[in-house]
Design a protein around this motif. Structure first.
Motif, PDB file in Angstrom:
ATOM      1  N   UNK A 126      19.169  -7.661  21.846  1.00 42.23           N
ATOM      2  CA  UNK A 126      18.623  -6.177  23.053  1.00 42.23           C
ATOM      3  C   UNK A 126      18.197  -7.306  24.058  1.00 42.23           C
ATOM      4  N   UNK A 127      18.234  -7.446  25.292  1.00 38.11           N
ATOM      5  CA  UNK A 127      17.708  -8.025  26.917  1.00 38.11           C
ATOM      6  C   UNK A 127      18.265  -6.973  27.432  1.00 38.11           C
ATOM      7  N   UNK A 128      16.995  -6.092  28.342  1.00 36.44           N
ATOM      8  CA  UNK A 128      16.951  -5.455  29.027  1.00 36.44           C
ATOM      9  C   UNK A 128      16.131  -5.656  29.939  1.00 36.44           C
ATOM     10  N   UNK A 129      16.774  -5.561  31.520  1.00 36.20           N
ATOM     11  CA  UNK A 129      15.404  -5.420  32.658  1.00 36.20           C
ATOM     12  C   UNK A 129      15.593  -3.783  32.724  1.00 36.20           C
ATOM     13  N   UNK A 156      15.979  -6.984  17.756  1.00 30.88           N
ATOM     14  CA  UNK A 156      15.245  -7.383  18.346  1.00 30.88           C
ATOM     15  C   UNK A 156      15.769  -6.576  19.781  1.00 30.88           C
ATOM     16  N   UNK A 157      14.607  -6.295  20.273  1.00 35.49           N
ATOM     17  CA  UNK A 157      14.523  -6.075  21.615  1.00 35.49           C
ATOM     18  C   UNK A 157      13.640  -6.605  22.607  1.00 35.49           C
ATOM     19  N   UNK A 158      13.888  -6.744  24.039  1.00 36.80           N
ATOM     20  CA  UNK A 158      13.219  -7.162  25.198  1.00 36.80           C
ATOM     21  C   UNK A 158      12.916  -6.424  26.099  1.00 36.80           C
ATOM     22  N   UNK A 159      12.756  -5.767  26.250  1.00 34.92           N
ATOM     23  CA  UNK A 159      12.780  -5.502  27.593  1.00 34.92           C
ATOM     24  C   UNK A 159      11.644  -6.068  28.542  1.00 34.92           C
ATOM     25  N   UNK A 160      12.353  -6.079  30.046  1.00 41.08           N
ATOM     26  CA  UNK A 160      11.650  -7.173  30.863  1.00 41.08           C
ATOM     27  C   UNK A 160      11.732  -6.101  32.760  1.00 41.08           C
ATOM     28  N   UNK A 161      10.715  -7.050  32.830  1.00 39.58           N
ATOM     29  CA  UNK A 161      10.903  -6.260  34.888  1.00 39.58           C
ATOM     30  C   UNK A 161      11.634  -7.450  35.177  1.00 39.58           C
ATOM     31  N   UNK A 162      11.844  -8.554  35.186  1.00 43.86           N
ATOM     32  CA  UNK A 162      12.553  -9.277  36.110  1.00 43.86           C
ATOM     33  C   UNK A 162      13.599 -10.360  34.899  1.00 43.86           C
TER      34      UNK A 162
END
Length: 423
Positions: A109-112, A80-86
């Motif tokens: 993966x988690x990345x802003x 799972x790859x999670x893209x967030x803006x915050x």
């Protein structure tokens, strides 16, 4: 040709349809590649109301509908790859995440990043195991199993498994510069953090008896793009790793992504896709051993001394991110985002054709845009290369790209012939 794998693109009306630009899921061999899911209500076509929890829930609802539509379950997800803006929204997302994966956890993966389509706050990408495979008219091992592994020699997380193997690939969770003994970021600057990320990856691979040079693709998420030179200095002390790799100057395919923020306020994090020649049970012994990595560069596309244009293993080719560079001049093409998008896709096409494949073999495309508002212009160009919209796709907005480019694109390509030994 019916002994060959076939690209299998599918959609369900119970999830957002993407206006024909991409397929929701593309199966090839033993994996399903998903298009990143935004928090869109498939009935209204609009973002759901509410905050980050509601948006994360909708992303996972969309993923689950796609998974159900192909007769799989959520526990078949390997990454799972999670893209967030915050980046602070990760805490709320994790509350949702625990309900989605209450026991088994995929790699993660988690990345802003700077921005997302439709001004969403979160977008979630997934990679799904596909035990039945895609060889026409030939039943395959539907009972292949995932092999999950954690080692105390690398950081352990409640929300992810360090590595999940399925068939002939290991997918690693992105590694932060965390000391596995203390569970904290190491002291020091970008060089020390890069060393720790790569040491964590190496520790994970050693725990499953896989050499470091079996890495086929590296993604580097970097908070300050000016730090890339220092990252590269460290990078070359890890790659190539073995005498055989040094003899051929082997580097994995690579993509560098500018992050707005990273978990724990890290300066860098690194993820890896790794070949797994042993396969996972119950693949037969004669199908599991002796597969080799095939790296390829062509003079007709831009070359980078720290990456290979495409690396094939088993039934996939992994491409390095392509910038809008003219291979003859080594400089950015003139013009705006349309011209740059066209050049990126031309470079991809040339690389793919250099290994006797075509754009029809592409199963996943990742587009990184400096200005997310340029997406409509990019889509106009994109449709000329992918008129049927068959590959899965992810689009994110990032603040900085190499050479001040407006766009970069990477891809995963099917490889029907596999890599030696060919039976």
């Amino acid at each position: 040709m019916n002994e060959y794998n076939a690209v299998l693109s599918r959609n369900t009306e119970k999830a957002p349809m993407n206006d024909g630009l991409c397929s929701q899921t593309v199966a090839y061999s033993h994996y399903n590649n998903f298009s990143a899911q935004l928090p869109i209500d498939p009935v209204s076509g609009k973002l759901v109301e509410g905050g980050i929890k509601e948006q994360a829930e909708q992303c996972f609802k969309n993923i689950k509908e796609i998974v159900n539509s192909i007769n799989h379950v959520m526990n078949d997800i390997v990454k799972v790859t999670i893209y967030v803006t915050n980046i602070k929204d990760t805490v709320a997302i994790d509350e949702v995440y625990k309900n989605v994966f209450p026991s088994y956890t995929p790699t993660r993966t988690v990345v802003a990043i700077d921005s997302l389509p439709m001004n969403a706050s979160v977008q979630i990408d997934a990679l799904l195991s596909y035990g039945e495979g895609t060889i026409p008219n030939a039943p395959q091992s539907g009972d292949l199993i995932k092999l999950t592994n954690n080692t105390i020699n690398a950081p352990i997380s409640l929300f992810s498994t360090q590595t999940v193997a399925f068939s002939h690939y290991n997918n690693l969770s992105t590694q932060l510069p965390i000391d596995p003994k203390s569970g904290r970021l190491i002291s020091g600057g970008i060089k020390e953090q890069t060393i720790q990320c790569l040491q964590n990856i190496k520790a994970i691979l050693e725990s499953i008896d896989v050499p470091f040079d079996d890495i086929v693709k590296i993604n580097i998420f970097i908070k300050n793009y000016d730090d890339l030179e220092a990252v590269n200095e460290v990078y070359t002390t890890f790659f190539p790793d073995s005498s055989i790799a040094r003899a051929v100057a082997y580097f994995p395919a690579r993509t560098v992504i500018a992050a707005k923020n990273l978990p724990m306020d890290a300066l860098v994090q690194i993820e890896a896709v790794v070949s797994h020649g042993d396969g996972t049970p119950p693949q037969l012994v004669e199908d599991r051993h002796g597969l080799i990595i095939e790296a390829n560069n062509t003079d007709a596309a831009p070359k980078n001394p720290l990456s290979t244009q495409t690396v094939a293993f088993s039934h996939y080719n992994h491409l390095s991110a392509q910038l809008p560079i003219d291979a003859k001049t080594g400089t950015l093409v003139t013009g705006g985002v349309k011209e740059q998008a066209e050049q990126c896709l031309r470079n991809m096409k040339v690389i793919i054709e250099s290994i006797d494949h075509s754009l029809e073999d592409v199963v996943k495309v990742n587009i990184f845009l400096k200005n997310i508002e340029d997406m409509n212009a990019v889509n106009t160009v994109y449709k000329t290369f992918f008129p049927d919209g068959s590959p899965a796709r992810t689009v994110v907005g990032i603040s900085t790209l190499p050479m001040e480019a407006l766009i970069q694109i990477d891809a995963v390509v099917s490889n029907a012939e596999g890599t030696p030994p060919i039976k």
